[in-house]
Structures are given as C-alpha cells and as structure tokens.
Design an enzyme around this catalytic site. Sequence first.
Site, PDB file in Angstrom:
ATOM      1  N   GLY A 130       1.606  -2.845  -1.617  1.00 22.29           N
ATOM      2  CA  GLY A 130       1.179  -3.500  -0.403  1.00 22.29           C
ATOM      3  C   GLY A 130       1.249  -2.932   0.889  1.00 22.29           C
ATOM      4  CB  SER A 132      -4.050  -1.852   3.894  1.00 26.00           C
ATOM      5  OG  SER A 132      -4.208  -0.639   3.894  1.00 26.00           O
ATOM      6  CB  SER A 164      -5.661  -0.613  -5.668  1.00 27.65           C
ATOM      7  OG  SER A 164      -6.616  -0.257  -4.933  1.00 27.65           O
ATOM      8  CD  GLU A 249       1.555  14.730 -11.011  1.00 24.95           C
ATOM      9  OE1 GLU A 249       1.853  14.649 -12.434  1.00 24.95           O
ATOM     10  OE2 GLU A 249       0.675  13.951 -10.485  1.00 24.95           O
ATOM     11  CD  GLU A 375     -13.511   9.468  10.218  1.00 24.51           C
ATOM     12  OE1 GLU A 375     -13.065   8.618   9.510  1.00 24.51           O
ATOM     13  OE2 GLU A 375     -14.930   9.755   9.758  1.00 24.51           O
TER      14      GLU A 375
HETATM   15  C1  LIG Z   1     -10.984   1.539  -2.777  1.00 22.41           C
HETATM   16  C2  LIG Z   1      -9.831   1.077  -1.865  1.00 22.41           C
HETATM   17  C3  LIG Z   1      -8.664   0.957  -2.534  1.00 22.41           C
HETATM   18  C4  LIG Z   1      -7.629   0.812  -1.602  1.00 22.41           C
HETATM   19  N1  LIG Z   1      -6.500   0.542  -1.912  1.00 22.41           N
HETATM   20  C5  LIG Z   1      -5.213   0.224  -1.244  1.00 22.41           C
HETATM   21  C6  LIG Z   1      -4.144  -0.045  -1.859  1.00 22.41           C
HETATM   22  O1  LIG Z   1      -3.936  -0.150  -3.148  1.00 22.41           O
HETATM   23  N2  LIG Z   1      -3.058  -0.485  -0.700  1.00 22.41           N
HETATM   24  C7  LIG Z   1      -3.222  -0.600   0.327  1.00 22.41           C
HETATM   25  O2  LIG Z   1      -2.360  -0.821   0.896  1.00 22.41           O
HETATM   26  N3  LIG Z   1      -4.429  -0.212   0.826  1.00 22.41           N
HETATM   27  C8  LIG Z   1      -5.464   0.144   0.240  1.00 22.41           C
HETATM   28  N4  LIG Z   1      -6.804   0.526   0.595  1.00 22.41           N
HETATM   29  C9  LIG Z   1      -6.718   0.262   2.197  1.00 22.41           C
HETATM   30  C10 LIG Z   1      -7.061   1.770   2.781  1.00 22.41           C
HETATM   31  O3  LIG Z   1      -5.752   2.194   2.778  1.00 22.41           O
HETATM   32  C11 LIG Z   1      -7.478   1.518   4.321  1.00 22.41           C
HETATM   33  O4  LIG Z   1      -8.816   0.973   4.062  1.00 22.41           O
HETATM   34  C12 LIG Z   1      -7.636   2.642   5.089  1.00 22.41           C
HETATM   35  O5  LIG Z   1      -6.366   3.210   5.505  1.00 22.41           O
HETATM   36  C13 LIG Z   1      -8.373   2.521   6.392  1.00 22.41           C
HETATM   37  O6  LIG Z   1      -7.895   1.164   6.970  1.00 22.41           O
HETATM   38  P1  LIG Z   1      -8.953   0.158   7.645  1.00 22.41           P
HETATM   39  O7  LIG Z   1     -10.064   0.095   6.566  1.00 22.41           O
HETATM   40  O8  LIG Z   1      -8.474  -0.841   8.144  1.00 22.41           O
HETATM   41  O9  LIG Z   1     -10.010   1.026   8.672  1.00 22.41           O
HETATM   42  P2  LIG Z   1      -9.798   1.361  10.195  1.00 22.41           P
HETATM   43  O10 LIG Z   1      -8.291   1.944  10.380  1.00 22.41           O
HETATM   44  O11 LIG Z   1      -9.937   0.008  10.920  1.00 22.41           O
HETATM   45  O12 LIG Z   1     -10.721   2.322  10.651  1.00 22.41           O
HETATM   46  C14 LIG Z   1     -12.112   2.131  10.815  1.00 22.41           C
HETATM   47  C15 LIG Z   1     -12.784   3.383  11.280  1.00 22.41           C
HETATM   48  O13 LIG Z   1     -12.193   4.141  12.588  1.00 22.41           O
HETATM   49  C16 LIG Z   1     -11.540   5.399  12.336  1.00 22.41           C
HETATM   50  N5  LIG Z   1     -10.450   5.377  12.894  1.00 22.41           N
HETATM   51  C17 LIG Z   1      -9.236   4.583  12.962  1.00 22.41           C
HETATM   52  N6  LIG Z   1      -8.336   5.145  13.651  1.00 22.41           N
HETATM   53  C18 LIG Z   1      -8.791   6.186  14.198  1.00 22.41           C
HETATM   54  C19 LIG Z   1      -8.071   7.265  14.664  1.00 22.41           C
HETATM   55  N7  LIG Z   1      -6.706   7.271  15.121  1.00 22.41           N
HETATM   56  N8  LIG Z   1      -8.868   8.491  14.858  1.00 22.41           N
HETATM   57  C20 LIG Z   1     -10.145   8.656  14.680  1.00 22.41           C
HETATM   58  N9  LIG Z   1     -10.876   7.668  13.871  1.00 22.41           N
HETATM   59  C21 LIG Z   1      -9.878   6.488  13.634  1.00 22.41           C
HETATM   60  C22 LIG Z   1     -11.311   5.362  10.854  1.00 22.41           C
HETATM   61  O14 LIG Z   1     -11.425   6.709  10.319  1.00 22.41           O
HETATM   62  C23 LIG Z   1     -12.571   4.552  10.146  1.00 22.41           C
HETATM   63  O15 LIG Z   1     -13.791   5.169  10.215  1.00 22.41           O
HETATM   64  C24 LIG Z   1      -7.652   0.726  -0.082  1.00 22.41           C
HETATM   65  C25 LIG Z   1      -9.008   0.906   0.371  1.00 22.41           C
HETATM   66  C26 LIG Z   1     -10.320   1.128  -0.508  1.00 22.41           C
HETATM   67  C27 LIG Z   1     -11.655   1.482  -0.001  1.00 22.41           C
END
Ligand SMILES: Cc1cc2nc3c(=O)[nH]c(=O)nc-3n(C[C@H](O)[C@H](O)[C@H](O)COP(=O)(O)OP(=O)(O)OC[C@H]3O[C@@H](n4cnc5c(N)ncnc54)[C@H](O)[C@@H]3O)c2cc1C
Lengths: 391, 335
Positions: A130, A132, A164, A249, A375
């Site tokens: 956990g 995000s 996840s 790994e 990004e």
């Molecule tokens: C299939 C899947 C499984 C996942 N599993 C897990 C999990 O098990 N545990 C968990 O904790 N999370 C999980 N996640 C969440 C994942 O880690 C986040 O979606 C990811 O870190 C991006 O955060 P966000 O979705 O809030 O996007 P945001 O951070 O809101 O980003 C939105 C957009 O803005 C861009 N952006 C943001 N900050 C910057 C910056 N500083 N510079 C340039 N561009 C930027 C991003 O690249 C993106 O294009 C999962 C996501 C997916 C899709």
Amino acid sequence: MRLTFDAADEAFRADLRAFLDEHCPPEARRGKDFVAADEEGVPDWARAWQATLFDHGWMVPSFPPELGGRNCTPLQTLLYLEELAAQGVVRSVHFGGYAIVGPSLLEFGNEAQRALAAPSIRGDIVWCVGMSEPDAGSDLANLSTRAVADGETFVVNGQKVWTSYAPFADKCFCYVRTGTDPEAPKHKGISVLIIDMDTPGIEVRPLRHITGAVEFAEVFFSDVVVPADRLVGELDNGWRITMGSLAHERGGLWVEGVAGSQRALDGLVALARRKGLDADPTVRRQLAAAYEKVASLRALGYKGFASFAQGSSAPEHSYMKLATSELRKELFDLGLDLLGPYGSVTAPELAEEGGRWWNGFFISLAATIGGGTSEIQRNTVATRVLGLPRG
Amino acid sequence: MDFTLTDEQQMVRDTARALLQKECPPALVRAHADDPAAAAPLWGHLREWVVLGDGPTTDLALFAEECGAVVAPGPYFATAALFLPVLRAAGLTEEADAVAAGEATGTVALAGADGRWCTDPVTADPVRTFVPEADGVDRVALVLPGPELLVVDRAQLDITPVATLDTSRRVATLPVPPGARGVSLPAEALAAAIERATVVLAAELVGTARWLVEASVAYGRERIQFDRPIGSFQAVQHQLVDMALDLERATAAVYYAAMALDAGDPDRHRAAAVAKAAAGTAARHAAKSGMQIHAGIGYTWEHDLHLYLRRAYASDDLLGDVTFHHDRLADLLLG
Ligand SMILES: Cc1cc2nc3c(=O)[nH]c(=O)nc-3n(C[C@H](O)[C@H](O)[C@H](O)COP(=O)(O)OP(=O)(O)OC[C@H]3O[C@@H](n4cnc5c(N)ncnc54)[C@H](O)[C@@H]3O)c2cc1C
C-alpha cells in the site's frame, strides 16, 4: 567482451530446464500478456507451483535454500530469469511478496518479521503493498494515511488506491504517516506497518482494470488497530524501505521487459505471415525497426549486467524500464494496426488469438504507469544518470 | 554475453582516446575541410594502428569509436576497416602485410551507380561511387563482378571527388576501367569483410553520437536562461534522456555485433544490421536534438556541433543507412 557462458553456468541452465520439464504446470507457461480477464484470486495451481519452486530452490535462486534458493551467482540469476522468460514461465501471480516484502523484511525487519520472509517468498502469505493514495501517486511522499501511536498499538485512518492484490491479500505492507512535525520535509515521518487484511475497520473495494480484470482495489482504513510490534524498521524512517526491492534481481529485472517485447515481436512476425502482410514493404520495415529495438535493448541489458555483476551500479539499467515498457506499447499498437478493421474486435469468436492483441495493448498501457511513470523515469535518469540540475 | 572489457580492450580504448583527443583537435578537422593535406600529421600517428584491421572486430571497433568522437579525417577507416580486410579476403598477403605495417593507404570501391554497398551480386555498373578517400589514398581496390578484386594505384584511375554534407570524410566517384579483370575474391570472404566494416563504421557513429550527447548534456548544465540552467527544464531533460537512451542501446548493439562477428555466431548478420541501424538512428537523433538544445549558438559555423551533425548524416548513408539495414533485417527475419 565475450559471447559465451562457461561450463558451470551452462550446467546451471541445464538443471533448470530439467526441473521445468518435470514440474512446471501448463498454466504457468504463458506470457504475461495472456492473463485472462476473469481471473480472481490466486488459483490453486499457482499456489502449488510457487511452493514447488521454493522447495526445490528455484524460487529466488540467489537466496539460500531456506529462503527458496540455491546461493547462485548474479550471472546465474540472469540465466535463470532469461530461461523463464524464454519459456514464458511465470513464477508467481503476485510479485509483492517475493520481490518486495520478503527482501524488505530480511533487510529491515525484527526477528519475528524476518521469520515471515520465507512463507512470503513461498507464496503462503499473499501480500499487497500500500503506497499510492488519491493524492500521492508519483509524489509518493505526499501520502497522508495516518497512524497514531497509542502505547501498545497504532491506530490507522486513511485510504490507499490502485493497491494490487488487495482483493485477495492476507497482509498489507502499508506506508503510513507517523510524523507529527508539520515543518518536516514530506518524506520524513513515513513508517511501514504490517497490517492483517482481516483486521476490523479495513474495507476493500475492488477496482476493475480497463481490461476487465479485478486485480487492484481501493483500501479504506477506519480506526484500524495495529499492534506496535508490526512496525518495520524505525519509526518515521520508512522512506528508505521504499527502495527495498529485490536487490539481487535488480540487475536482471530488465530481462522480463526484453522477453515480453521479444514475445510480442515473435507474435507480430507470425501475425504478419498469417495475414499475408510479410511481403508488404511498409510492414517489413516496421517489423525490422521493432526487431532493431528489441535486439539493441537486450544488448544494453547485458552490457549493464557486466558492471552489475561486478558490484558497481549500472547506469544502463536505469533506462531499461522506460525503454522496454514504451517499446511494448509500440509493439502491441502495431499488432492492432496489422489486424486492420479487426484490431478493435473483442468478440471471442472473432478476436485474433483469443484477444491477445487488444488485451496485450491494454496491459502495455499499465507498464508505463505502474512502478514509476515514464515521465518520472526520465526525471530520474536526467538527474541521477546525466547529472542535470533538478527542476 | 559478457560486455566487460578485457585489459587489452581497455588499453586500446584508453590509448585511442588519449591519442585522438590530442592529435585531432577541431582546428585540424576544420583545416582538413579546406585542405586535405592538413590531416597528414594525424595519419602519421594513426598508421601504426592500421594493424587492428587484422585483429578482432571488438578492438578495431573500440578504436573507431574514438575516431568518431573527434570526427577524425583521413584514410584510417578506409585503410584499416575496408582496404586491409578486403586484401586479406582476396589472399593478397604481401600487399596486406605492407598495409598492416602502415606503409601504404588504400580504399575499396564497391558501390555502383545507386550508391549501395551490395556484395551479392557485385554490380556490373561501369562506375564506382561513394569510394571513401579515393582521391587521397595510395591504392584503390576495385571490387568487380565475379567477384574479383583489382588493386591499382590511385593515379591509374580517373577520380572525381564528390562534395557531401560531411567535410571530414572525402568520397569520390570513379569509372571502372574497360575490360578490367582482377584476382578471384571468394564471395563469402568479401561479404564478411564488408559486414565487418559496417560494424566498425557503426562504432564510429556511436563515437560521434556520444560527443553530441555529452556536449548537449554539458551545455544543459552551463547555459542559464530564466535565471536557471536550461538543463533543469523538463522539456530539455527529457530530450536529453531520449538521446542518451538511443546512444546507450546503439553502443550495446555495436559491441554485441562485434563480439558476434568475432565468434562467428549465427546471429552475426542480424546483429550487424541492427548495429548500423541503431547507430545511425542514435547519431541522427543526437544531431537533431543536440541542435535544438544548443539553439542559436549551435547554428553558427564557429561552433563544432555542425561538424558532428554532418558526419552523423553522411556516415549513416555510407555502407547502408537505417532504412537499408531495416530492409536487410526484414530479409533475414521474413525471407
Ligand atoms: C496496473 C497498476 C497497478 C498498480 N499497483 C499498485 C500497487 O500495488 N501499489 C501501489 O501503491 N500503487 C499501485 N499502482 C499505482 C501507481 O504506482 C501510480 O499510478 C503511479 O505511481 C502514478 O501515480 P498517479 O496514477 O497518481 O499519477 P500522477 O502522479 O497523478 O501522474 C499523472 C501524470 O502526470 C505525470 N507527472 C506527475 N508528476 C510528474 C513530474 N514530476 N514530472 C513529469 N510528469 C509528472 C505522470 O507521469 C502522469 O503522466 C498501480 C498502478 C497501475 C496502473
């Protein structure tokens, strides 16, 4: 520079092949791009298979036998990953336990927590991680799920999202805010707690992926009481654990990225032949350009591995997650193109190869988001590898 | 696959880097553009390294990479990577030994009117094009249908230099003398020599791309606009990362191809095509984005960037450009 492996390493590979021939169930022999959309939970075959790998020292081969390994060298780990990838064999359907939590517990946990490592790697305990939250995605340090220390316990309130395996996990490796100093930098004051998913006050609301699969979820915590001894590492110092993935790994994780791309490419070549497109000059060039990328990225992974195996960090590998995830997206996109008007058809009786191309394309879209977006990967390479000033 | 350099390979790289940085400054490259004789002192230092053309591809590639990083002019590539190996392929041992000893320079004339370096079949066109350094070397090896090889003094041929974008590598056109016949040249040995030269040229391109990436990263750190280094702007950072990624994968692809050739690995034909295509892609990408990042100052004649831009594009064209090698790869993959 040399091309071949020595006899001991070839023997290692032969042992692995013999083991796989004897024990690997057919369900485990499939590319990751084939995960079926209606699958929920950890199927019996997957539990049995992960336990078999562990018991034979083939789960994380660089670990000692009591942790599911055989003390192999870094190069042998690479051979191992390469062989699994080449045969399309999956080790586990939930990587949190063996890849993140187990190794983190070994590095940061107390004695009781370290004892959880073996069953976590064996897959007897299913974990979710956990990190995000709605307001803490890329900016993980912004997380606000709060844990208040109350003598013998912590009381946790807040929300995780996109977690996840949460719909079927036994435990959560949960990042919480414990710090109380509002002036402190955001990444200070974060701690890690082990939280049993059946603790009262936890509500899991499964979220469907765009593929239709149920794999991640929202997790709500309302006055969840967690015993104080479930704190991993030091209070307020959890940020350093975020980096604790499978160090052994790390130099080989790119193998799956390259293998996944290779599988997609092989699929594209077969598809082009079936559709009679293998004589089309445009398609020929598209496939050749794709091959160039796959082959050069494989070479890059190996080049980085040479430094990694000698104990230095490999800048090459910083590029690999970015490059292979972006490449897979391109490859599946091309697959949909080659299918012409049928690219968008999902009807099972008509969709090519059981929906492999649209499904793989959808899955490839997640790879450039999860585990740090493309990004964020570029930001990291810019500052850490190229040494550019922070923005 | 182990990419760790052996002590000997490391020594080749270090020696080449030190030598070329010292003996081939931009002033020499610029002087050569006006008068090819300006590169003669450099040749004096490089002639003892022609012998690498007889050794493993890896060593020659490492040396060539450093040549590309200073856009070295002169007959080194033509002599060590083309002429010497083709002499060996034809079994012309005596002349090859003299060339390996640095006693003479030479080049190879293979491409016909279409400019393509195709070995199967060798063109029957009455002309040879894109012959590197033909107007400056001692000897020219003409590849004729058969294949056959005819080696003659430069003075015996009617050589016309052809201006290209790249003033650091001269090329020329020449007519095939009527009725020319040569010694027999085994087709496989010819193809192998040209394939090897292709990988060595890819290594040169990687050196050229490396300079472009390094110069652009350095400029990103030092150029201040809006009170900050431009390299702190994400739009600039991401361009630099993408250039660097193409460079990294091209570098790895070139080393892999060199190893595959040396080992006679069945994958070597594909690896060679991948190497040249990846190197051409990386160099062109680095040239274009490097120009964008340097902006106004990069567009001036005084700045060295255009020397590298020119070399990148012309070297991509030589011995098959990205598209040529993609077509070759497609043939190998799809038949
Ligand atoms: C299939 C899947 C499984 C996942 N599993 C897990 C999990 O098990 N545990 C968990 O904790 N999370 C999980 N996640 C969440 C994942 O880690 C986040 O979606 C990811 O870190 C991006 O955060 P966000 O979705 O809030 O996007 P945001 O951070 O809101 O980003 C939105 C957009 O803005 C861009 N952006 C943001 N900050 C910057 C910056 N500083 N510079 C340039 N561009 C930027 C991003 O690249 C993106 O294009 C999962 C996501 C997916 C899709």
